[in-house]
Design an enzyme around this catalytic site. Structure first.
Site, PDB file in Angstrom:
ATOM      1  N   HIS A 220       0.830  -1.202   0.000  1.00  0.00           N
ATOM      2  CA  HIS A 220       0.000   0.000   0.000  1.00  0.00           C
ATOM      3  C   HIS A 220       0.867   1.254   0.000  1.00  0.00           C
ATOM      4  O   HIS A 220       1.942   1.288   0.604  1.00  0.00           O
ATOM      5  CB  HIS A 220      -0.914   0.012   1.228  1.00  0.00           C
ATOM      6  CG  HIS A 220      -1.978  -1.047   1.203  1.00  0.00           C
ATOM      7  ND1 HIS A 220      -3.023  -1.021   0.309  1.00  0.00           N
ATOM      8  CD2 HIS A 220      -2.141  -2.164   1.944  1.00  0.00           C
ATOM      9  CE1 HIS A 220      -3.800  -2.082   0.509  1.00  0.00           C
ATOM     10  NE2 HIS A 220      -3.284  -2.780   1.492  1.00  0.00           N
ATOM     11  N   GLU A 221       0.399   2.260  -0.703  1.00  0.00           N
ATOM     12  CA  GLU A 221       1.075   3.551  -0.696  1.00  0.00           C
ATOM     13  C   GLU A 221       1.109   4.087   0.735  1.00  0.00           C
ATOM     14  O   GLU A 221       0.141   3.944   1.492  1.00  0.00           O
ATOM     15  CB  GLU A 221       0.330   4.529  -1.607  1.00  0.00           C
ATOM     16  CG  GLU A 221       0.954   5.900  -1.705  1.00  0.00           C
ATOM     17  CD  GLU A 221       2.262   5.887  -2.472  1.00  0.00           C
ATOM     18  OE1 GLU A 221       3.122   6.734  -2.171  1.00  0.00           O
ATOM     19  OE2 GLU A 221       2.426   5.030  -3.363  1.00  0.00           O
TER      20      GLU A 221
END
Length: 585
Positions: A220-221
């Site tokens: 995930h960013e």
């Protein structure tokens, strides 16, 4: 270690020594982080001062060298280091007259190509696909097919193989993993594109949850911005849940079930989903009794359950048993105008989200703050992770009942608990499911009109894309509302909805209109999504889904393990499909 390189700094300058700091290219408005003190050179021995550090290779770095006394910046270097590479940074004086300092980066040992395992895995799966296609073509030859059937002595139900796919018998049930019936009462065939869409999202989600080969782009960013694979998965699941609700509810009411009976089932299944979610996110199999003091309350299934409850109840309130043509002034909007109270409800919900996000006072934080805290925003608001969203969760749930290791901690070094499935973000997950519900209504109102369905999917995709462009100003950080999966910002919802409409259009065209693709193998996990999701979570640390590695710092070994585990769940779902076993809540 994995995703690291060795940097040796050689300081040929005299006293007082140097300070080496770094900042990640993915860290917006971040403070430089101290890495090492580099001692001065020993002029009498003509020996430079040295220091060695490990640097991150996932993102480009900006290295800053300054004097340990006076804090004078000597040089700044931007570079993207390669994994397991060996580098030297030589600092020396070019001219003693004007004290010009040079910083030269030298590659002592080149990095490895950590992406080769991905290419190899792709070729392996393409080879398997080629063999399956060849087998399917051979099975179309009568002598070959008769010989195979004679050898295998299959039952009648086994003739579903090679895309002769049937569908399980459906009952008058509606759930988050529904089995929608077709539009005509005489046919019991499912819309395969919905199961394929759901299964595709689920398979990638399982792969990512198992580690994604430990590649950074399968994670995930940290906060705003780039839409990695994981950023789109859960949102697609929410979207297709809304689509399935529209199809299933219409089918159930046409079968004569009362709305009160359906509402009771909706409430029960939402409760079961939330309960299962709490159990799944709090595994304590071998660690003794779980303490209520640190029980995590939010989670993926919990959000799905509550979102399902709201959207299904909202649709139940206004849906009609028949989906005939609307007798209004604008027949082209028959899937929207009759449901104007639903749209008002959704707009009110979104107004609540906007007001809480931008107007709610948060102690020691600027109003409307959407940042990650930690070292972001130059370290001004270290304890403001998530702004109002994080504050509401800490206030209502308590810090110990939230996710303790948010993705913002990796890059932004935030220390505050933050739950990406928190309370405030659930409002926008309801909006996402409602947009999926709209896709379901389109398929209902324009049944037997694939061109109309696809054109409306395209229009909705374009509208959502335009809204996203306005909200974000087509930038990662500078928009009115940046795309943020942790916050489930409205720009994230519109962007993911844009992609979801376009992807559903493509799958619908390939699977249900042209029938060029049966949906396999994603069809099978899509028809048993709850079982696969819960199963992959519960058995994540058990053989054959996980085993002890020879080299835990190898992307190749992690990728092999994660792909094997994901493939096993696809095979399990296929076996269950063949045996007509479908777990519904």
């Amino acid at each position: 270690r994995m995703d690291q390189a060795l940097l040796l700094v050689r300081n040929e300058l005299p006293a007082p020594g140097l300070n080496l700091a770094a900042r990640s290219g993915s860290c917006h408005q971040c403070l430089y982080q101290f890495l090492a003190f580099v001692p001065p050179s020993n002029e009498s021995l003509r020996k430079p001062g040295t220091a060695s550090v490990m640097v991150d290779t996932q993102h480009p770095l900006t290295l800053l060298l300054n004097s340990s006394v006076g804090d004078r910046d000597l040089c700044k270097i931007q570079y993207h280091f390669g994994e397991f590479g060996n580098y030297s940074l030589v600092v020396k004086t070019l001219s003693t007259s004007n004290q010009t300092v040079s910083c030269d980066l030298i590659i002592n040992e080149g990095p490895i190509n950590s992406y080769l395992p991905i290419l190899f895995a792709f070729l392996v799966y393409m080879g398997i696909l080629a063999l399956l296609i060849a087998g399917r073509l051979l099975m179309k030859i009568d002598p070959v097919r008769n010989w195979v059937y004679k050898k295998l002595n299959p039952r009648a139900t086994d003739r579903m193989i090679n895309s002769e796919l049937g569908s399980p018998n459906t009952t008058d049930s509606i759930n988050c993993d529904p089995a929608p019936q077709s539009w005509s009462s005489g046919s019991r065939q499912r819309l395969r594109s919905l199961d394929t869409f759901r299964g595709l999202s689920l398979v990638i989600m399982v792969f990512v949850n198992y580690g994604g080969g430990k590649y950074w782009f399968f994670k995930h960013e940290s906060w705003n911005g780039k839409l990695h694979f994981p950023s789109a998965l859960f949102s697609r699941f929410v979207f297709i849940m809304g689509t399935s609700i529209a199809l299933a509810l219409g089918s159930i009411l046409r079968w004569g079930s009362s709305k009160w009976k359906v509402l009771r089932k909706i409430i029960w299944r939402s409760f079961v989903l939330i309960l299962l979610g709490i159990v799944v996110v709090n595994p304590n199999y071998c660690l003794g009794p779980l303490s209520w003091d640190n029980l995590r309350i939010p989670g993926v299934l919990q959000r799905l359950g509550f979102t399902y409850l709201v959207v299904a109840a909202l649709e139940l309130l206004f849906t009609r048993a028949d989906s005939g043509t609307w007798e209004g002034r604008f027949p082209a909007l028959q899937d929207i105008l009759p449901y104007w109270p639903q749209w008002i409800f959704i707009l009110v919900l979104e107004t609540i989200w906007l007001c809480l996000t931008f107007l709610l006072p948060v102690p020691d934080c600027p109003r409307g703050y959407l940042g990650p805290g930690g070292i972001g925003d130059f370290g001004k608001y270290p304890n403001c992770t998530g702004g109002a969203a994080g504050y509401i969760d800490r206030l209502l749930l308590g810090e110990k009942h939230m996710y303790q290791h948010p993705s913002s901690g990796v890059i932004y070094q935030s220390t505050m608990p933050y739950d990406p499935e928190g309370i405030l973000g659930t409002i926008n997950s309801i909006v996402m499911a409602f947009l999926g519900l709209q896709a379901g209504k389109i398929t209902l109102f324009y049944k037997d009109q694939p061109k109309q369905i696809m054109s409306r999917f395209m229009i909705w995709g374009i509208v959502m894309g335009v809204i996203s462009a306005i909200l974000t100003k087509c930038s990662k950080e500078e928009g009115f509302i940046p795309i943020n999966k942790n916050l489930w910002s409205i720009s994230y919802v519109t962007t993911m909805s844009c992609f979801a409409f376009i992807l559903l259009l493509l799958i619908y065209y390939l699977v249900d209109v042209k029938k060029w693709w049966s949906g396999a193998p994603f069809l099978y996990p899509g028809m048993n999504s709850i079982l696969v999701y819960i199963g992959h979570q519960v058995f994540a640390n058990y053989f054959p889904f996980k085993w002890k590695m020879q080299d835990s710092q190898s992307h190749a070994e992690h990728l092999t393990q994660n792909l094997t585990a994901t493939t096993l769940w696809v095979i399990i779902s296929y076996i269950l499909y063949r045996k007509r076993i479908f777990w519904k809540i």
